[in-house]
Structure formats: structure tokens, C-alpha cells
Enzyme design. Structure first.
Site, mmCIF file in Angstrom:
data_model
loop_
_atom_site.group_PDB
_atom_site.id
_atom_site.type_symbol
_atom_site.label_atom_id
_atom_site.label_comp_id
_atom_site.label_asym_id
_atom_site.label_seq_id
_atom_site.Cartn_x
_atom_site.Cartn_y
_atom_site.Cartn_z
ATOM 1 N N ASN A 10 0.863 -1.178 0.000
ATOM 2 C CA ASN A 10 0.000 0.000 0.000
ATOM 3 C C ASN A 10 0.902 1.231 0.000
ATOM 4 O OD1 ASN A 10 -1.843 2.037 0.470
ATOM 5 N ND2 ASN A 10 -2.242 1.468 2.601
ATOM 6 N N TRP A 11 0.970 1.878 -1.156
ATOM 7 C CA TRP A 11 1.902 3.004 -1.303
ATOM 8 C C TRP A 11 1.334 4.308 -0.732
ATOM 9 C CZ3 TRP A 11 3.838 2.168 -7.090
ATOM 10 C CH2 TRP A 11 4.542 0.952 -7.143
ATOM 11 N N LYS A 12 0.090 4.309 -0.343
ATOM 12 C CA LYS A 12 -0.549 5.502 0.243
ATOM 13 C C LYS A 12 -0.294 6.739 -0.645
ATOM 14 C CE LYS A 12 0.069 3.463 4.773
ATOM 15 N NZ LYS A 12 -0.009 3.639 6.200
ATOM 16 N N HIS A 96 -9.610 0.987 4.784
ATOM 17 C CA HIS A 96 -8.297 1.138 5.436
ATOM 18 C C HIS A 96 -8.467 2.025 6.675
ATOM 19 C CE1 HIS A 96 -4.185 2.453 6.202
ATOM 20 N NE2 HIS A 96 -3.818 1.332 5.606
ATOM 21 N N GLU A 98 -6.912 4.453 7.746
ATOM 22 C CA GLU A 98 -6.814 5.901 7.502
ATOM 23 C C GLU A 98 -8.118 6.435 6.904
ATOM 24 O OE1 GLU A 98 -3.098 5.601 5.390
ATOM 25 O OE2 GLU A 98 -2.224 4.926 7.277
ATOM 26 N N GLU A 169 -5.572 -5.191 10.349
ATOM 27 C CA GLU A 169 -4.563 -4.167 10.585
ATOM 28 C C GLU A 169 -4.884 -3.443 11.892
ATOM 29 O OE1 GLU A 169 -2.487 -2.983 6.689
ATOM 30 O OE2 GLU A 169 -4.226 -1.702 6.935
ATOM 31 N N GLY A 175 2.139 2.026 10.830
ATOM 32 C CA GLY A 175 3.055 3.160 10.727
ATOM 33 C C GLY A 175 3.702 3.536 12.046
ATOM 34 N N SER A 215 3.281 -2.366 10.374
ATOM 35 C CA SER A 215 4.740 -2.361 10.591
ATOM 36 C C SER A 215 5.409 -3.675 10.205
ATOM 37 C CB SER A 215 5.057 -1.972 12.035
ATOM 38 O OG SER A 215 4.592 -0.658 12.299
HETATM 39 C C1 PEP Z 1 -0.861 0.091 5.979
HETATM 40 O O1 PEP Z 1 -0.990 1.277 5.848
HETATM 41 O O2 PEP Z 1 -1.668 -0.672 5.446
HETATM 42 C C2 PEP Z 1 0.266 -0.407 6.781
HETATM 43 C C3 PEP Z 1 0.224 -1.624 7.218
HETATM 44 O O3 PEP Z 1 1.309 0.473 7.037
HETATM 45 P P1 PEP Z 1 2.736 0.145 7.730
HETATM 46 O O4 PEP Z 1 3.243 -1.136 7.141
HETATM 47 O O5 PEP Z 1 3.596 1.307 7.386
HETATM 48 O O6 PEP Z 1 2.482 0.002 9.199
#
Ligand code: PEP
Length: 263
Positions: A10-12, A96, A98, A169, A175, A215
């Protein structure tokens, strides 16, 4: 029935066009025509076409990070599922954390988005997960149950269930550098599979890929994937460079695992 491991990036809201194209090319070369594992990239909307060109001829799937639930209309700044399909998108991320916590999307809205994705016969990856406060209050399973309830309205036919994957998640792990232990991830995934059985039936529960996200790094990918109900990884920060994403891709077992033995 077997569950093929899935590694998703997931490049956001990151990367320029040049960097997105270069990263997509590196992932395409690493994945090639491999069938034993799935790889999905979720670039920003504006990079979908560049990434699509780089992954052509490989088994890397093109994903979108979000969608609008309506087919078209006066929704300035939004992108519909038919538009994504027309661009060659195969998988859409829905719910997600976010989107839930920064943009205030409700379960009801997320359910409508997932329904739009599945109706269009695209794959839907539904993200669920509890906040730190909810975990500390012992409410994790209750939150997961509430977030999965949207499936009752969104998945209407068995062929739609086959298009579904779930990403667990935990919000406190996204993050933050704080990864759930493999035991914590497994515990949540086992509960998700049990809930899926209640909602969609035993067959769908056994075959739905359950990804862990939060993470994930090259150093913890293999131990997470070794858990029986962790079928894949959704990677944020570490998906932004080949140096960290390709080792995670390589941690996916090459052969699909048998669902029967764990379902
Ligand atoms: C995500 O945004 O889906 C995610 C898992 O981010 P990160 O790996 O940076 O925690």
C-alpha cells in the site's frame, strides 16, 4: 481448496511518477509469472496507469486504495469502481484505517463501497482492526465482529465471496513500528475466520485470504506468515522501496497451503 499467499504493497500518498514506475518495474521483475504467491500493488490513483504498464505480462495485480460507492455523479474529487475497472484495476482496498479514522468513513459507507466493488466483479480487500484503546479495553473481538458485519449486505452470492480478502490491521501497529506479535496476529485471524464462517459459511471462511498489516518488515515477515491463519501481508512503509519490499515478497511460501488443515 488452497489459500495462495498474498503480499500487498500500500503506497498511500507517496512516490512521484518516476519512483512509482521504477518500484513497479522492480516488483514486476521479482514476481514475474509466479503463480504460487499473489502480489498486489496499491499505488495512488494518478500512478495506476504507469504501474499498469510496468506490471503487464506478470502476475502482479493492480490495486486501488479506495473508491466511491456510486457509479457516477456529482462527487468532485472522487473515483468510481467502473472508472477503476476501466483502468485495469483488479483489486480495491476498502476501509483502510486511515479512511476510517482520518476521513471518518463509517462501517455503513465501507459496506456500500465493498458492495460496489464486488458487484463489478473486482476483488475487494476489506481492512479491519481495533484501536489501542479498544484493545486495552478488551474489545478487540467485538470491534472485529462489528466491522465484519458489513459482509452480510455486501456479499450476496458465493462467487462474490470468492473475490474477498480481509486485512487485519490493528490501528496501533500501522506506521508506528509496533508490530503485533505472530501470536497476537494469529489469535485475531483465527477469530476472523470463525466470524467469516458464521457470516459466509464454512467454505468461504476456509478459502478467504486473511492478511496481516502493521509495521511489517523484512525481519518479521516470515514469522508472521508461518502462522496457520496468516495468509498474507499488507505492507505500508516497507513497500516503498525494493530493498525492503522484495525480501518480504520472498518470505511468502512458494507453494499454496492447504486450507483444509487449518480451516
Ligand atoms: C498500511 O498502511 O496498510 C500499513 C500496514 O502500514 P505500515 O506497514 O507502514 O504500518
Amino acid at each position: 481448496m488452497a489459500r495462495t499467499p498474498v503480499i500487498a504493497g500500500n503506497w498511500k500518498m507517496h512516490l512521484t511518477r518516476r519512483k512509482a514506475s521504477g518500484l513497479a518495474r522492480a516488483v514486476a521483475e521479482a514476481q514475474g509469472e509466479a503463480e504460487g504467491r499473489r502480489c498486489v500493488l496499491f499505488p495512488a490513483f494518478v500512478h495506476l496507469e504507469h504501474v499498469r504498464r510496468k506490471i503487464r505480462g506478470t502476475t502482479v495485480l493492480l490495486g486501488a486504495q479506495n473508491c466511491h460507492e456510486e457509479k457516477e455523479g456529482a462527487f468532485t474529487g472522487e473515483v468510481s469502481v467502473p472508472m477503476l475497472k476501466d483502468m485495469g484495476v483488479q483489486v480495491v482496498l476498502v476501509g483502510h484505517s486511515e479512511r476510517r479514522h482520518v476521513f471518518g468513513e463509517s462501517d455503513e459507507r465501507i459496506g456500500r463501497k465493498l458492495q460496489a466493488v464486488l458487484r463489478a466483479r473486482l476483488q475487494g480487500m476489506l481492512c479491519v482492526g481495533e484501536t489501542l484503546e479498544e484493545r486495552e479495553a478488551g474489545r478487540t473481538f467485538e470491534v472485529l465482529e462489528r466491522q465484519l458485519r458489513v459482509l452480510r449486505g455486501a456479499v450476496r452470492k458465493p462467487e462474490q465471496a470468492a473475490l474477498l480478502s480481509i486485512a487485519y490491521e490493528p490501528v496501533w501497529a500501522i506506521g508506528t513500528g509496533r508490530t503485533a506479535t505472530p501470536e497476537t496476529a494469529q489469535e485475531a485471524h483465527a477469530e476472523l475466520r470463525r466470524l467469516l464462517g458464521d457470516i459466509l459459511g464454512a467454505e468461504a471462511a476456509a478459502s478467504t485470504p486473511l492478511l496481516y498489516g502493521g509495521s511489517v518488515k523484512p525481519g518479521n515477515a516470515a514469522e508472521l506468515l508461518a502462522r496457520p491463519d496468516v495468509d498474507g501481508l499488507l505492507v505500508g512503509g516497507a513497500s516503498l522501496s525494493p530493498g525492503t519490499f522484495l525480501p518480504i515478497l520472498d518470505a511468502a511460501p512458494a507453494a499454496a497451503r492447504a486450507a483444509e488443515s487449518h480451516g
